[in-house]
Design an enzyme around this catalytic site. Sequence first.
Site, PDB file in Angstrom:
ATOM      1  N   GLU A   1       0.856  -1.241   0.010  1.00  0.00           N
ATOM      2  CA  GLU A   1       0.068  -0.081  -0.073  1.00  0.00           C
ATOM      3  C   GLU A   1       0.981   1.189   0.061  1.00  0.00           C
ATOM      4  O   GLU A   1       1.812   1.234   0.500  1.00  0.00           O
ATOM      5  CB  GLU A   1      -0.856  -0.066   1.448  1.00  0.00           C
ATOM      6  CG  GLU A   1      -1.816   1.139   1.592  1.00  0.00           C
ATOM      7  CD  GLU A   1      -2.392   1.072   2.794  1.00  0.00           C
ATOM      8  OE1 GLU A   1      -1.927   0.241   3.558  1.00  0.00           O
ATOM      9  OE2 GLU A   1      -3.515   1.603   3.151  1.00  0.00           O
TER      10      GLU A   1
ATOM     11  N   LYS B   1      -9.324   2.863  -1.701  1.00  0.00           N
ATOM     12  CA  LYS B   1      -9.494   2.106  -0.583  1.00  0.00           C
ATOM     13  C   LYS B   1     -11.066   2.361   0.053  1.00  0.00           C
ATOM     14  O   LYS B   1     -11.276   3.549   0.625  1.00  0.00           O
ATOM     15  CB  LYS B   1      -8.513   2.306   0.518  1.00  0.00           C
ATOM     16  CG  LYS B   1      -8.519   1.632   1.709  1.00  0.00           C
ATOM     17  CD  LYS B   1      -7.082   1.913   2.619  1.00  0.00           C
ATOM     18  CE  LYS B   1      -7.000   1.162   3.854  1.00  0.00           C
ATOM     19  NZ  LYS B   1      -5.710   1.505   4.549  1.00  0.00           N
TER      20      LYS B   1
ATOM     21  N   CYS C   1      -5.367  -3.259   2.303  1.00  0.00           N
ATOM     22  CA  CYS C   1      -5.090  -3.368   3.788  1.00  0.00           C
ATOM     23  C   CYS C   1      -6.292  -3.437   4.753  1.00  0.00           C
ATOM     24  O   CYS C   1      -6.630  -4.441   4.777  1.00  0.00           O
ATOM     25  CB  CYS C   1      -4.355  -2.039   4.206  1.00  0.00           C
ATOM     26  SG  CYS C   1      -3.296  -2.155   5.861  1.00  0.00           S
TER      27      CYS C   1
END
Lengths: 262, 262
Positions: free
Chosen positions: A42, A113, A146
């Site tokens: 990430e 995200k 993540c």
Amino acid sequence: MTIVAVGQTDLEVGNLPHNRQRIRRLLDDADHAGVQVLVLPELANSGYVFADRAEAAACAEHIPEGATCRLLAEWSQGGRLVVCGICERADDGTLYNAAAVFASGEHKTTYRKLHLFGKEGDLFAPGDTPLPVIAHGGFRYGVMICFDWLFPEAARTLALQGAHIILHPANLVLPYCQAAMITRSIENRIFTATANRYGEERGTVFSGMSQMTSPRGAVIVRAAERWRGVLSAALDLALAEDKMITERNHVLNDRRPEWYRL
Amino acid sequence: MTIVAVGQTDLEVGNLPHNRQRIRRLLDDADHAGVQVLVLPELANSGYVFADRAEAAACAEHIPEGATCRLLAEWSQGGRLVVCGICERADDGTLYNAAAVFASGEHKTTYRKLHLFGKEGDLFAPGDTPLPVIAHGGFRYGVMICFDWLFPEAARTLALQGAHIILHPANLVLPYCQAAMITRSIENRIFTATANRYGEERGTVFSGMSQMTSPRGAVIVRAAERWRGVLSAALDLALAEDKMITERNHVLNDRRPEWYRL
């Protein structure tokens, strides 16, 4: 068989040439290892622990024109696929914690995200793109970033769209994810590949232990907590098409959505 | 603090007096240990590996009038709560893999397993009751049965209804559940209490290792693979009301349902 790899590295927040060098090194290592599908961490272009939004903005790049993205696009030529976490600046200046996917020399998609972690909400806009599944070379690749690991709905959404494997750029801080990804594999009968950072940045420690898991929950590979490099494995991704956890139980079709209150 | 316990035992399929004796022994042990909330295994009145539906039917009892249920109701007097897996025969003769909940001497609810495992579908009708959450003594108790663990939607449904703890009668055969329940705890910030069988029945081995987990994913207690008895712990169930996994992240409110495709 498909040679899938996770690249683990340290990074330096705000030091863009250093981070690009680290990425280039992982791409070279992956090249030498014959990797066909590569996951990088990430925010690999930028580092993670920004002092403020201005610092994040100074690190951000456009997708797919940015300098890191050009490296990724080039590496992906000849039928390879790579996903990498990118600190993204959109055309309107909005910043996103994104994952850019390149395959066969082309930009395939950008995922932003959905579940922002901790103070990320001060820097980045919440994701406004669907959890993507990319068809490539006969298989389907899902992407999440993540902290999306915490929400079983994310991996489930990818599995229900037919992903064989979840490609998972990460900058892990909490101690739970590596074990949870085993559960994500089992409950969806799917491969996972988590590429994590290691090292420390302004007092925040990233946990390393990048890993790949199998649809039966085996930890295929797991890196050390502090180690830089590419871990690869030859995976028979078609195994993720067998959703039968027993002779009688299909992990997706046995769901009882009419009784869930979600 | 609430004294919560899981009772682990072996059983014998079809031997109803033997199984009731085992249950009575666990109830007595729990009584001596001051237990306030008790979980007993799945199908504890009957055993598990039935030769056919006729054998299951011969073992089944009505809820709450059955002989096992009367023991449970009696134990629950004085403000205690118990959930126990029951091979249930409904008024119309249908068999269910059920969990009967008794509290303060009364039958509170019956949950019928939504996700049937392996050959259970040859014996039992699929569950036709909602995943229940029972308010009792200031806390909320969710119930699911064994294989429901595989489906994150089940635990999520209970957490979204405000359960502080999941009471989880089980007859575990696969090796994954104990670790997966840690993930269920973390992703919902909830306690779990899994009461499992041990021993072998007609070639099927049950894994023991009954356990309780905390909202932070700690394994509070875990039994041996082969051990009979009651494991209890004093739990501050109110801890499950703190859904913040970081200062900024609420594990339920941070969901992005508009982006899920479930």
